[in-house]
Design a protein around this motif. Structure first.
Motif, PDB file in Angstrom:
ATOM      1  N   TRP A 135     -24.175  14.770  -3.911  1.00  0.00           N
ATOM      2  CA  TRP A 135     -23.375  13.787  -4.396  1.00  0.00           C
ATOM      3  C   TRP A 135     -24.291  12.432  -4.383  1.00  0.00           C
ATOM      4  O   TRP A 135     -24.846  11.777  -3.564  1.00  0.00           O
ATOM      5  CB  TRP A 135     -22.128  13.257  -3.292  1.00  0.00           C
ATOM      6  CG  TRP A 135     -21.305  11.974  -3.861  1.00  0.00           C
ATOM      7  CD1 TRP A 135     -21.021  10.782  -3.406  1.00  0.00           C
ATOM      8  CD2 TRP A 135     -20.276  12.544  -5.144  1.00  0.00           C
ATOM      9  NE1 TRP A 135     -20.197  10.334  -4.254  1.00  0.00           N
ATOM     10  CE2 TRP A 135     -19.614  11.314  -5.308  1.00  0.00           C
ATOM     11  CE3 TRP A 135     -19.888  13.448  -5.563  1.00  0.00           C
ATOM     12  CZ2 TRP A 135     -18.873  11.010  -6.249  1.00  0.00           C
ATOM     13  CZ3 TRP A 135     -18.973  13.585  -6.953  1.00  0.00           C
ATOM     14  CH2 TRP A 135     -18.347  12.130  -6.936  1.00  0.00           C
ATOM     15  N   SER A 155     -22.446  11.684  -9.914  1.00  0.00           N
ATOM     16  CA  SER A 155     -20.947  11.110  -9.867  1.00  0.00           C
ATOM     17  C   SER A 155     -20.879  10.713 -11.322  1.00  0.00           C
ATOM     18  O   SER A 155     -19.707  10.743 -12.060  1.00  0.00           O
ATOM     19  CB  SER A 155     -20.782  10.195  -8.955  1.00  0.00           C
ATOM     20  OG  SER A 155     -21.998   9.025  -8.967  1.00  0.00           O
ATOM     21  N   SER A 164     -12.385  15.854  -0.562  1.00  0.00           N
ATOM     22  CA  SER A 164     -13.356  14.770  -0.898  1.00  0.00           C
ATOM     23  C   SER A 164     -13.729  14.574  -2.395  1.00  0.00           C
ATOM     24  O   SER A 164     -13.639  13.225  -2.879  1.00  0.00           O
ATOM     25  CB  SER A 164     -14.618  14.802   0.102  1.00  0.00           C
ATOM     26  OG  SER A 164     -14.398  14.966   1.479  1.00  0.00           O
ATOM     27  N   LEU A 165     -13.999  15.762  -2.882  1.00  0.00           N
ATOM     28  CA  LEU A 165     -14.386  15.617  -4.436  1.00  0.00           C
ATOM     29  C   LEU A 165     -13.215  15.183  -5.131  1.00  0.00           C
ATOM     30  O   LEU A 165     -13.105  14.281  -5.925  1.00  0.00           O
ATOM     31  CB  LEU A 165     -14.835  17.061  -4.590  1.00  0.00           C
ATOM     32  CG  LEU A 165     -16.456  17.325  -4.506  1.00  0.00           C
ATOM     33  CD1 LEU A 165     -16.737  18.946  -5.025  1.00  0.00           C
ATOM     34  CD2 LEU A 165     -17.175  16.499  -5.543  1.00  0.00           C
ATOM     35  N   ASP A 184     -10.456  13.490  -4.340  1.00  0.00           N
ATOM     36  CA  ASP A 184     -10.325  12.204  -4.148  1.00  0.00           C
ATOM     37  C   ASP A 184     -11.370  11.264  -4.740  1.00  0.00           C
ATOM     38  O   ASP A 184     -10.795  10.085  -5.635  1.00  0.00           O
ATOM     39  CB  ASP A 184     -10.233  11.735  -2.619  1.00  0.00           C
ATOM     40  CG  ASP A 184      -8.840  12.455  -1.706  1.00  0.00           C
ATOM     41  OD1 ASP A 184      -8.226  12.915  -2.489  1.00  0.00           O
ATOM     42  OD2 ASP A 184      -9.165  12.467  -0.568  1.00  0.00           O
ATOM     43  N   ALA A 185     -12.565  11.506  -4.785  1.00  0.00           N
ATOM     44  CA  ALA A 185     -13.539  10.654  -5.245  1.00  0.00           C
ATOM     45  C   ALA A 185     -13.163  10.666  -6.819  1.00  0.00           C
ATOM     46  O   ALA A 185     -13.443   9.702  -7.409  1.00  0.00           O
ATOM     47  CB  ALA A 185     -15.098  11.180  -4.865  1.00  0.00           C
ATOM     48  N   LEU A 186     -13.216  11.992  -7.247  1.00  0.00           N
ATOM     49  CA  LEU A 186     -12.975  12.056  -8.813  1.00  0.00           C
ATOM     50  C   LEU A 186     -11.565  11.347  -9.425  1.00  0.00           C
ATOM     51  O   LEU A 186     -11.792  10.917 -10.507  1.00  0.00           O
ATOM     52  CB  LEU A 186     -13.270  13.476  -9.161  1.00  0.00           C
ATOM     53  CG  LEU A 186     -14.350  14.199  -8.913  1.00  0.00           C
ATOM     54  CD1 LEU A 186     -14.367  15.801  -9.069  1.00  0.00           C
ATOM     55  CD2 LEU A 186     -15.281  13.741 -10.052  1.00  0.00           C
ATOM     56  N   LYS A 237     -10.501   8.433  -8.258  1.00  0.00           N
ATOM     57  CA  LYS A 237     -10.589   7.217  -8.320  1.00  0.00           C
ATOM     58  C   LYS A 237     -11.658   6.849  -9.495  1.00  0.00           C
ATOM     59  O   LYS A 237     -11.800   5.889 -10.287  1.00  0.00           O
ATOM     60  CB  LYS A 237     -11.670   6.730  -7.165  1.00  0.00           C
ATOM     61  CG  LYS A 237     -10.644   6.578  -5.885  1.00  0.00           C
ATOM     62  CD  LYS A 237     -11.532   6.128  -4.587  1.00  0.00           C
ATOM     63  CE  LYS A 237     -10.338   6.275  -3.383  1.00  0.00           C
ATOM     64  NZ  LYS A 237     -11.210   5.737  -2.183  1.00  0.00           N
ATOM     65  N   LEU A 238     -12.730   7.844  -9.886  1.00  0.00           N
ATOM     66  CA  LEU A 238     -13.751   7.742 -10.996  1.00  0.00           C
ATOM     67  C   LEU A 238     -13.079   7.783 -12.524  1.00  0.00           C
ATOM     68  O   LEU A 238     -13.269   7.552 -13.495  1.00  0.00           O
ATOM     69  CB  LEU A 238     -14.914   8.627 -10.866  1.00  0.00           C
ATOM     70  CG  LEU A 238     -15.784   8.607  -9.794  1.00  0.00           C
ATOM     71  CD1 LEU A 238     -16.888   9.658  -9.585  1.00  0.00           C
ATOM     72  CD2 LEU A 238     -16.528   7.131  -9.773  1.00  0.00           C
TER      73      LEU A 238
END
Length: 428
Positions: A288, A293, A318-319, A321-323, A325-326
């Motif tokens: 990461w 990202s 985790s991936l 959730d992060a993606l 948002k992105l």
């Protein structure tokens, strides 16, 4: 736009007898696409065949067949349609629209269609363009007509990038994300006979060159460290041909230098690759960083590979959730569960794993070291060694899902209202 002039044979600045030198030299090379033509007359077939020998079309996979629209319709009931389909017809306007209605039932949504007709009819031209046909040419045609039309469709600077990017990343190191990316890439290229480019973004430890039994002298490192030189011609020199429709942008797999990149380091490479091939596979290492990202945020499709255990579930969550948002306006990443059924190892069921992430796994692939090991040691894909193996069949199904393409057997006919929406129109 003056439709009469665009259809008039007299208005054509190139005569049918002119040779390759008549083609405008300002045209950029056509990207790696597949083109198939069904011709009724020898004159049209000869022009299209000469088109395939032109230097601007050197990267195109072109097949010329004899036959009508009805023949093409029958042929594609058991075969996938190419990126571009060129069809010659003598049909009158109403009959032509009826013929195209039948063709649309077997045509892949991404396929573009060019019609070569024998009626200089403005009303027909407008109706075809409204229906989603990319261009209508009036015979006789010449080399400049064909190359210019293909260029307008696939090289137009204002058009969307040709290639879709599919990014593969593992929820944890060692879960087989790269192996699946390579096998699925090969399946995409073989099943649909479309050009696929794999970019191995794991510069220090990438395995694509090993998996495809390649030892290229240069690859992605030359591109990422020379961003000002990147264009279609330069990138083409860095690609290694793995098979008829599959090319590799290989990682150096060397620790001779430190690979620290900023967020935009790979953006020029990906954008250029998208202009050269219909499908670009990004093999992204587990990690990461800013460039990872950024690359994931801009991909058209993301595939997360995970093993069915707790650590993978945590990382995949985790991936996801992060993606989210992105990429708030994009669909959730696809999930593939790999290495399922390891003897004596407790694991989370596919349904529970997917439920925790809010997605349904695209596929579950069993733990099978002999099959994967044999393929890796041979520098071949599983589908090459044993196309009937259950894992090969699963990989093919994943390829269909990621390509958004129809199955060539057992498909349902679409409703009439949706028929012409299958053709992707070129804006005028």
């Amino acid at each position: 736009m003056d439709y009469t002039m665009s259809l008039s044979v007299e208005a054509d600045p190139f005569s049918a007898e002119e040779t390759d030198q008549a083609t405008p030299l300002t045209l950029r090379p056509i990207p790696r696409i597949s083109i198939q033509a069904f011709c009724l007359t020898g004159e049209v077939a000869e022009v299209i065949d000469r088109t395939g020998k032109d230097r601007r079309v050197a990267k195109v996979h072109l097949i010329v067949r004899s036959g009508s629209i009805a023949d093409a319709t029958e042929f594609y009931r058991s075969a996938s349609t190419p990126n571009l389909l060129i069809l010659e017809t003598h049909d009158e306007p109403q009959d032509l629209m009826d013929r195209l209605s039948g063709l649309a039932e077997v045509c892949d949504p991404s396929t573009k269609v060019v019609i070569i007709g024998h009626y200089n009819d403005v009303a027909l031209y407008r109706e075809l363009i409204r229906a989603g046909v990319s261009e209508y040419l009036v015979a006789p045609i010449n080399l400049a007509d064909v190359i210019g039309t293909i260029s307008d469709i696939f090289v137009d600077p204002s058009a969307k990038p040709l290639g879709r990017t599919i990014a593969f990343i593992g929820a944890k190191g060692g879960v087989g994300s790269s192996t699946l990316a390579h096998n699925i890439s090969w399946a995409l290229s073989e099943t649909f006979e479309n050009e696929v480019v794999i970019a191995d973004l794991d510069l220090p430890f990438g395995t694509a060159n090993i998996d495809f039994d390649q030892d290229p002298p240069q690859g992605i490192a030359e591109a990422v460290f020379s961003p000002n030189r990147i264009d279609e011609v330069y990138l083409d020199r860095l690609l290694t041909e793995c098979s008829k429709h599959l090319s590799l942008l290989a990682a150096p797999s060397s620790l001779e230098r430190v690979y620290d990149f900023d967020a935009e380091a790979f953006s020029p490479i990906v954008e250029t690759a998208q202009r050269t091939a219909p499908t670009v596979i990004l093999d992204i290492p587990h990690g990461w960083t800013s460039w990872i990202s950024t690359t994931l945020a801009r991909a058209d499709e993301i595939v997360i590979t995970a093993a069915p255990d707790l650590a993978n579930l945590r990382n995949a969550k985790s991936l996801m959730d992060a993606l989210k948002k992105l990429r708030p306006n994009d669909a959730a990443p696809r999930l593939i569960l790999n290495q399922s059924g390891v003897p004596k190892k407790p694991e989370i069921s596919a349904s529970d794993f997917g439920s925790a992430l809010g997605v349904k796994p695209l596929a579950t692939i069993p733990f099978d070291p002999p099959t994967f090991g044999k393929a890796a040691n041979a520098g071949r894909m599983i589908g090459q060694l044993n196309p009937k193996h259950p894992i090969s069949q699963t990989i093919n199904q994943v390829a269909f899902a990621l390509a958004g393409r129809r199955e060539v057997q057992g498909k349902k006919k679409p409703k009439l209202a949706a028929i012409f929406s299958r053709f992707t129109s070129k804006k005028k």
